[in-house]
Design a protein around this motif. Structure first.
Motif, PDB file in Angstrom:
ATOM      1  N   LEU A  10       0.851  -1.188   0.000  1.00 18.65           N
ATOM      2  CA  LEU A  10       0.000   0.000   0.000  1.00 18.65           C
ATOM      3  C   LEU A  10       0.885   1.235   0.000  1.00 18.65           C
ATOM      4  O   LEU A  10       1.843   1.317   0.774  1.00 18.65           O
ATOM      5  CB  LEU A  10      -0.902   0.005   1.237  1.00 18.65           C
ATOM      6  CG  LEU A  10      -1.915   1.146   1.363  1.00 18.65           C
ATOM      7  CD1 LEU A  10      -2.907   1.129   0.203  1.00 18.65           C
ATOM      8  CD2 LEU A  10      -2.647   1.051   2.699  1.00 18.65           C
ATOM      9  N   GLN A  11       0.578   2.182  -0.893  1.00 21.51           N
ATOM     10  CA  GLN A  11       1.363   3.409  -0.998  1.00 21.51           C
ATOM     11  C   GLN A  11       0.442   4.617  -0.808  1.00 21.51           C
ATOM     12  O   GLN A  11      -0.584   4.744  -1.475  1.00 21.51           O
ATOM     13  CB  GLN A  11       2.063   3.476  -2.366  1.00 21.51           C
ATOM     14  CG  GLN A  11       3.010   2.318  -2.581  1.00 21.51           C
ATOM     15  CD  GLN A  11       3.800   2.433  -3.871  1.00 21.51           C
ATOM     16  OE1 GLN A  11       4.948   2.012  -3.947  1.00 21.51           O
ATOM     17  NE2 GLN A  11       3.202   2.989  -4.912  1.00 21.51           N
ATOM     18  N   LEU A  12       0.837   5.495   0.119  1.00 22.44           N
ATOM     19  CA  LEU A  12      -0.002   6.628   0.510  1.00 22.44           C
ATOM     20  C   LEU A  12       0.782   7.923   0.425  1.00 22.44           C
ATOM     21  O   LEU A  12       2.007   7.934   0.611  1.00 22.44           O
ATOM     22  CB  LEU A  12      -0.508   6.439   1.942  1.00 22.44           C
ATOM     23  CG  LEU A  12      -1.205   5.117   2.270  1.00 22.44           C
ATOM     24  CD1 LEU A  12      -1.362   4.964   3.781  1.00 22.44           C
ATOM     25  CD2 LEU A  12      -2.558   5.050   1.574  1.00 22.44           C
ATOM     26  N   ILE A  13       0.075   9.012   0.179  1.00 20.85           N
ATOM     27  CA  ILE A  13       0.700  10.334   0.194  1.00 20.85           C
ATOM     28  C   ILE A  13      -0.275  11.326   0.826  1.00 20.85           C
ATOM     29  O   ILE A  13      -1.449  11.395   0.449  1.00 20.85           O
ATOM     30  CB  ILE A  13       1.110  10.789  -1.223  1.00 20.85           C
ATOM     31  CG1 ILE A  13       1.806  12.160  -1.176  1.00 20.85           C
ATOM     32  CG2 ILE A  13      -0.078  10.804  -2.189  1.00 20.85           C
ATOM     33  CD1 ILE A  13       2.484  12.557  -2.471  1.00 20.85           C
ATOM     34  N   GLY A  14       0.196  12.047   1.839  1.00 22.89           N
ATOM     35  CA  GLY A  14      -0.630  13.065   2.461  1.00 22.89           C
ATOM     36  C   GLY A  14      -0.868  14.201   1.481  1.00 22.89           C
ATOM     37  O   GLY A  14       0.053  14.623   0.776  1.00 22.89           O
ATOM     38  N   SER A  64       3.318  -4.193   4.015  1.00 19.39           N
ATOM     39  CA  SER A  64       4.297  -3.126   3.792  1.00 19.39           C
ATOM     40  C   SER A  64       3.562  -1.885   3.303  1.00 19.39           C
ATOM     41  O   SER A  64       2.672  -1.975   2.458  1.00 19.39           O
ATOM     42  CB  SER A  64       5.356  -3.556   2.782  1.00 19.39           C
ATOM     43  OG  SER A  64       4.775  -3.854   1.524  1.00 19.39           O
ATOM     44  N   VAL A  65       3.946  -0.726   3.844  1.00 16.69           N
ATOM     45  CA  VAL A  65       3.268   0.531   3.514  1.00 16.69           C
ATOM     46  C   VAL A  65       4.300   1.628   3.297  1.00 16.69           C
ATOM     47  O   VAL A  65       5.269   1.751   4.067  1.00 16.69           O
ATOM     48  CB  VAL A  65       2.302   0.959   4.641  1.00 16.69           C
ATOM     49  CG1 VAL A  65       1.727   2.345   4.368  1.00 16.69           C
ATOM     50  CG2 VAL A  65       1.173  -0.045   4.798  1.00 16.69           C
ATOM     51  N   LEU A  66       4.098   2.419   2.262  1.00 18.29           N
ATOM     52  CA  LEU A  66       4.858   3.649   2.050  1.00 18.29           C
ATOM     53  C   LEU A  66       3.969   4.816   2.428  1.00 18.29           C
ATOM     54  O   LEU A  66       2.838   4.924   1.948  1.00 18.29           O
ATOM     55  CB  LEU A  66       5.290   3.772   0.589  1.00 18.29           C
ATOM     56  CG  LEU A  66       5.844   5.144   0.170  1.00 18.29           C
ATOM     57  CD1 LEU A  66       7.145   5.449   0.902  1.00 18.29           C
ATOM     58  CD2 LEU A  66       6.041   5.209  -1.334  1.00 18.29           C
ATOM     59  N   MET A  67       4.480   5.692   3.291  1.00 13.75           N
ATOM     60  CA  MET A  67       3.753   6.896   3.686  1.00 13.75           C
ATOM     61  C   MET A  67       4.583   8.109   3.319  1.00 13.75           C
ATOM     62  O   MET A  67       5.645   8.353   3.901  1.00 13.75           O
ATOM     63  CB  MET A  67       3.486   6.875   5.195  1.00 13.75           C
ATOM     64  CG  MET A  67       2.676   8.061   5.717  1.00 13.75           C
ATOM     65  SD  MET A  67       0.976   8.098   5.138  1.00 13.75           S
ATOM     66  CE  MET A  67       0.966   9.612   4.169  1.00 13.75           C
ATOM     67  N   LEU A  68       4.132   8.881   2.328  1.00  9.58           N
ATOM     68  CA  LEU A  68       4.826  10.093   1.905  1.00  9.58           C
ATOM     69  C   LEU A  68       4.200  11.308   2.578  1.00  9.58           C
ATOM     70  O   LEU A  68       2.985  11.492   2.537  1.00  9.58           O
ATOM     71  CB  LEU A  68       4.742  10.253   0.390  1.00  9.58           C
ATOM     72  CG  LEU A  68       5.559   9.258  -0.460  1.00  9.58           C
ATOM     73  CD1 LEU A  68       5.183   9.384  -1.923  1.00  9.58           C
ATOM     74  CD2 LEU A  68       7.046   9.487  -0.261  1.00  9.58           C
ATOM     75  N   SER A  78       1.085   8.371 -10.113  1.00 11.21           N
ATOM     76  CA  SER A  78       1.420   7.519 -11.256  1.00 11.21           C
ATOM     77  C   SER A  78       2.170   6.266 -10.830  1.00 11.21           C
ATOM     78  O   SER A  78       2.198   5.279 -11.562  1.00 11.21           O
ATOM     79  CB  SER A  78       2.255   8.300 -12.274  1.00 11.21           C
ATOM     80  OG  SER A  78       3.573   8.535 -11.799  1.00 11.21           O
ATOM     81  N   HIS A  79       2.768   6.308  -9.625  1.00 12.89           N
ATOM     82  CA  HIS A  79       3.459   5.138  -9.079  1.00 12.89           C
ATOM     83  C   HIS A  79       2.596   4.385  -8.065  1.00 12.89           C
ATOM     84  O   HIS A  79       3.105   3.550  -7.313  1.00 12.89           O
ATOM     85  CB  HIS A  79       4.781   5.548  -8.440  1.00 12.89           C
ATOM     86  CG  HIS A  79       5.871   5.836  -9.431  1.00 12.89           C
ATOM     87  ND1 HIS A  79       6.026   7.057 -10.047  1.00 12.89           N
ATOM     88  CD2 HIS A  79       6.857   5.037  -9.930  1.00 12.89           C
ATOM     89  CE1 HIS A  79       7.057   7.021 -10.863  1.00 12.89           C
ATOM     90  NE2 HIS A  79       7.581   5.808 -10.820  1.00 12.89           N
ATOM     91  N   GLY A  80       1.318   4.693  -8.029  1.00 13.79           N
ATOM     92  CA  GLY A  80       0.396   3.916  -7.201  1.00 13.79           C
ATOM     93  C   GLY A  80       0.079   4.493  -5.847  1.00 13.79           C
ATOM     94  O   GLY A  80      -0.596   3.829  -5.040  1.00 13.79           O
ATOM     95  N   CYS A  81       0.539   5.718  -5.550  1.00 10.30           N
ATOM     96  CA  CYS A  81       0.242   6.320  -4.248  1.00 10.30           C
ATOM     97  C   CYS A  81      -1.182   6.871  -4.223  1.00 10.30           C
ATOM     98  O   CYS A  81      -1.611   7.538  -5.162  1.00 10.30           O
ATOM     99  CB  CYS A  81       1.222   7.450  -3.946  1.00 10.30           C
ATOM    100  SG  CYS A  81       2.910   6.899  -3.628  1.00 10.30           S
ATOM    101  N   ARG A  82      -1.873   6.628  -3.143  1.00 10.54           N
ATOM    102  CA  ARG A  82      -3.226   7.130  -2.971  1.00 10.54           C
ATOM    103  C   ARG A  82      -3.207   8.335  -2.031  1.00 10.54           C
ATOM    104  O   ARG A  82      -2.691   8.245  -0.900  1.00 10.54           O
ATOM    105  CB  ARG A  82      -4.135   6.042  -2.417  1.00 10.54           C
ATOM    106  CG  ARG A  82      -4.236   4.821  -3.329  1.00 10.54           C
ATOM    107  CD  ARG A  82      -5.362   3.909  -2.891  1.00 10.54           C
ATOM    108  NE  ARG A  82      -6.665   4.588  -2.951  1.00 10.54           N
ATOM    109  CZ  ARG A  82      -7.816   4.011  -2.602  1.00 10.54           C
ATOM    110  NH1 ARG A  82      -7.822   2.756  -2.185  1.00 10.54           N
ATOM    111  NH2 ARG A  82      -8.954   4.686  -2.670  1.00 10.54           N
ATOM    112  N   PRO A  83      -3.755   9.482  -2.462  1.00  9.58           N
ATOM    113  CA  PRO A  83      -3.769  10.681  -1.606  1.00  9.58           C
ATOM    114  C   PRO A  83      -4.701  10.493  -0.417  1.00  9.58           C
ATOM    115  O   PRO A  83      -5.843  10.054  -0.575  1.00  9.58           O
ATOM    116  CB  PRO A  83      -4.282  11.782  -2.543  1.00  9.58           C
ATOM    117  CG  PRO A  83      -4.103  11.240  -3.926  1.00  9.58           C
ATOM    118  CD  PRO A  83      -4.279   9.757  -3.800  1.00  9.58           C
TER     119      PRO A  83
END
Length: 248
Positions: free
Chosen positions: A165-169, A195-199, A216-221
């Motif tokens: 899971l990829q996330l971005i604030g 596994s999680v990415l938090m930007l 575009s790289h799969g991060c969800r706002p």
């Protein structure tokens, strides 16, 4: 008992020896002596309770009393943090270790005030890794997060592995609550992400171009609520929520 860090390449439970700054701190600052007991960890889950055999400012030799292994946390969280101004990154690294981040990636975003050349970037990485070690020593964390070399978001995605899971604030419209995203993930996969990415962006948030690149790289706002948070608050908030939902 006082805790000390010994790097994995120097880890030998049957012949443990502290040298360098750790030996100096133990002998000259804490005034430890033969017979005192301490805890040593390698940042990879191993921990040994040991008795000091001999101690001077250059070397502390230890005898193993008890050895333990701490399992990995069930979710590996990587914090991709746009470098804020001042010393706030120091605080973010410290708190990220305490909350349970597995890795910290300092991001040089378009709105990052700090500008680093190659030498300065390496120096910052070393400083933040030292802060991570000190935080792990103080909070009892036996898994030491790796602090990556500062890089742009484009460089990060070029070198980054894939996450469940990829996330971005985001402060932009269309961002959704983390609770909803986690519920959707669980419904689709039948389990929580491992596994999680938090930007987390800088002062003023990521630029639209950076947000577009992340998406575009799969991060969800995700939205962090109706109040605009300071950078360090946003990071601690995101990691705390992810820790509560995913690490136990």
């Amino acid at each position: 008992m006082h805790r000390f860090y010994l790097s994995p390449q120097d880890w030998n439970p049957d012949a443990l020896t502290l040298t360098g700054t750790e030996a100096h701190h133990g002998r000259n600052v804490l005034r430890l002596e033969a017979g005192d007991k301490i805890v040593v960890f390698d940042g990879r889950g191993h921990e040994v309770t040991a008795e000091i055999i001999s101690a001077d400012s250059s070397e502390i030799r230890l005898r193993k009393l008890h050895e333990a292994k701490t399992p990995l946390l069930r979710c590996q969280i990587t914090l991709g943090q746009a470098i804020p101004k001042g010393k706030n990154m120091d605080l973010i690294v410290q708190k990220a270790v305490e909350i349970g981040a597995a890795e910290i990636a300092p991001i040089l975003s378009d709105r990052t005030v700090v500008r680093l050349d190659e030498e300065s970037a390496a120096s910052k990485q070393s400083k933040w890794q030292t802060i991570a070690i000190e935080a792990a020593k103080q909070c009892g964390q036996n898994w030491l997060p790796r602090v990556q070399l500062p890089q742009t978001m484009a460089q990060f995605f070029q070198q980054s592995r894939r996450f469940d899971l990829q996330l971005i604030g985001s402060l932009q419209s269309g961002a959704v609550h983390l609770k909803k995203i986690l519920a959707e993930y669980s419904a689709e996969h039948g389990d929580r992400p491992a596994s999680v990415l938090m930007l987390v962006g800088p002062e003023g948030d990521f630029t639209p171009a950076e947000l577009s690149l992340a998406r575009s790289h799969g991060c969800r706002p995700i939205t962090l609520g109706p109040v605009v948070l300071r950078v360090e608050t946003a990071s601690i908030y995101c990691l705390s929520v992810l820790s509560y939902e995913l690490l136990v």
